[in-house]
Scaffold this motif. Structure first.
Motif, short mmCIF file in Angstrom:
data_model
loop_
_atom_site.label_atom_id
_atom_site.label_comp_id
_atom_site.label_asym_id
_atom_site.label_seq_id
_atom_site.Cartn_x
_atom_site.Cartn_y
_atom_site.Cartn_z
N ALA A 159 0.84 -1.21 0.00
CA ALA A 159 0.00 0.00 0.00
C ALA A 159 0.86 1.25 0.00
O ALA A 159 0.57 2.23 -0.69
CB ALA A 159 -0.92 -0.01 1.21
N LEU A 160 1.95 1.23 0.76
CA LEU A 160 2.83 2.39 0.82
C LEU A 160 3.43 2.69 -0.54
O LEU A 160 3.56 3.85 -0.94
CB LEU A 160 3.93 2.16 1.85
N THR A 161 3.80 1.66 -1.28
CA THR A 161 4.39 1.84 -2.60
C THR A 161 3.47 2.61 -3.52
O THR A 161 3.91 3.48 -4.28
CB THR A 161 4.75 0.48 -3.22
N ARG A 162 2.17 2.33 -3.45
CA ARG A 162 1.20 3.06 -4.27
C ARG A 162 1.18 4.53 -3.90
O ARG A 162 1.10 5.41 -4.76
CB ARG A 162 -0.19 2.46 -4.09
N TYR A 163 1.28 4.83 -2.60
CA TYR A 163 1.26 6.22 -2.14
C TYR A 163 2.48 6.99 -2.64
O TYR A 163 2.41 8.19 -2.89
CB TYR A 163 1.27 6.27 -0.61
N LEU A 164 3.60 6.29 -2.77
CA LEU A 164 4.86 6.96 -3.06
C LEU A 164 5.17 7.09 -4.54
O LEU A 164 6.16 7.70 -4.91
CB LEU A 164 6.01 6.21 -2.38
N GLU A 165 4.34 6.52 -5.39
CA GLU A 165 4.65 6.49 -6.82
C GLU A 165 4.91 7.88 -7.38
O GLU A 165 5.91 8.11 -8.06
CB GLU A 165 3.51 5.83 -7.60
N ASN A 166 4.02 8.82 -7.13
CA ASN A 166 4.18 10.16 -7.71
C ASN A 166 5.39 10.86 -7.15
O ASN A 166 6.10 11.59 -7.85
CB ASN A 166 2.91 11.00 -7.46
#
Length: 300
Positions: A286-293
């Motif tokens: 889930a964290l990876t999705r948050y950090l993409e941008n």
């Protein structure tokens, strides 16, 4: 379905209260009502439901809803059958295969909330009015950002969860969260800015109420917690009042504080382990999705 069974499943569902989060209970009630209405329209028996009935229901729901919603509806149907001591159709392999087909048919990426990074936070704080509502809203925005808080965590905070420290910062105990249903809790710390904004809010409101953030009615504090939807409305309203383009403003949600703070931590050079600890994440996915941008901009 007879009125007797309709009453019985609702009565049995009350046994779940306290064991599941209120938001989960609301979702389960909604899921079962939708299932029952669909069964009535298609002249099928909901309880006990057959494998064919549940598969047909899932296929009907699949095109309109996210796989996570469809999966939750399977869980809700399963729970009712278990509580009523009825044969449970949801463990049949055909149910699993139907859900897998639904999930694989969804090729679009999940929509990510726009992050309320520190730059946006500054804009959102600046447009809050010089009123009791403004005092409360500024404190909520700043605290939510510092804690990387989910909206449910933010509105659940009580005065006793906040410790004022000598340097002007706060030590905050988040007692329970989506990823911590057992209530082990996590401790987080804030900036001096947040410490001052919370102080300003409590100086106006007083510490005589346990909920940290309350509704205000006709200028008077109501002794209860805000609903979690109030956080989403606050962030969207702040984005609009800050003069952002309507399309951009609409991209913000109740999750934006958590997303934006995580992105800022990454840009500041913190590793994922530190960010996971700060935000209470149990899984890196889930964290990876948050950090993409944020990751797209790190090397610019």
């Amino acid at each position: 379905m007879s009125d007797q069974i309709q009453h019985k499943w609702r009565q049995e569902f009350k046994r779940l209260e306290g064991a599941y989060a209120p938001s989960t209970m609301r979702a389960y009630y909604t899921d079962i009502e939708i299932y029952i209405q669909w069964c009535a329209q298609t002249e099928r028996m909901p309880f006990p439901g057959s494998v064919d009935t549940v598969c047909a229901f899932l296929l009907d729901q699949g095109p309109a809803f996210a796989p996570s919603t469809v999966r939750r509806r399977i869980y809700a149907i399963r729970k009712v059958h278990q509580l009523l001591c009825l044969p449970d159709p949801t463990h049949n392999e055909d149910i699993n295969l139907t859900f897998r087909r639904i999930r694989r048919s969804k090729t679009s990426r999940p929509r990510q909330a726009k992050g309320m990074t520190k730059d946006y936070l500054g804009q959102f704080l600046a447009v809050q009015p010089d009123t009791p509502w403004g005092l409360r809203n500024k404190a909520m925005l700043s605290l939510g950002y510092d804690l990387l808080a989910r909206r449910s965590e933010l509105v659940a905070l009580a005065v006793d969860d906040v410790e004022f420290r000598g340097d002007g910062t706060l030590r905050v105990l988040i007692r329970r969260s989506k990823a911590d249903p057992e209530g082990y809790g996590r401790v987080a710390f804030t900036s001096k800015r947040t410490g001052q904004l919370i102080t300003d809010w409590l100086d106006w409101r007083s510490k005589n109420f346990q909920p940290l953030f309350n509704p205000i009615y006709h200028g008077h504090v109501v002794n209860r917690h805000l609903s979690d939807t109030s956080v989403k409305h606050l962030i969207k309203s702040a984005a609009k009042d800050a003069g952002l383009d309507p399309g951009e403003a609409n991209d913000f949600s109740g999750h934006s504080m958590r997303v934006g703070a995580a992105q800022d931590l990454l840009k500041a050079g913190h590793d994922t382990a530190a960010i996971m600890r700060a935000g209470g994440w149990k899984s890196i996915n889930a964290l990876t999705r948050y950090l993409e941008n944020a990751e797209c901009n790190v090397w610019l």
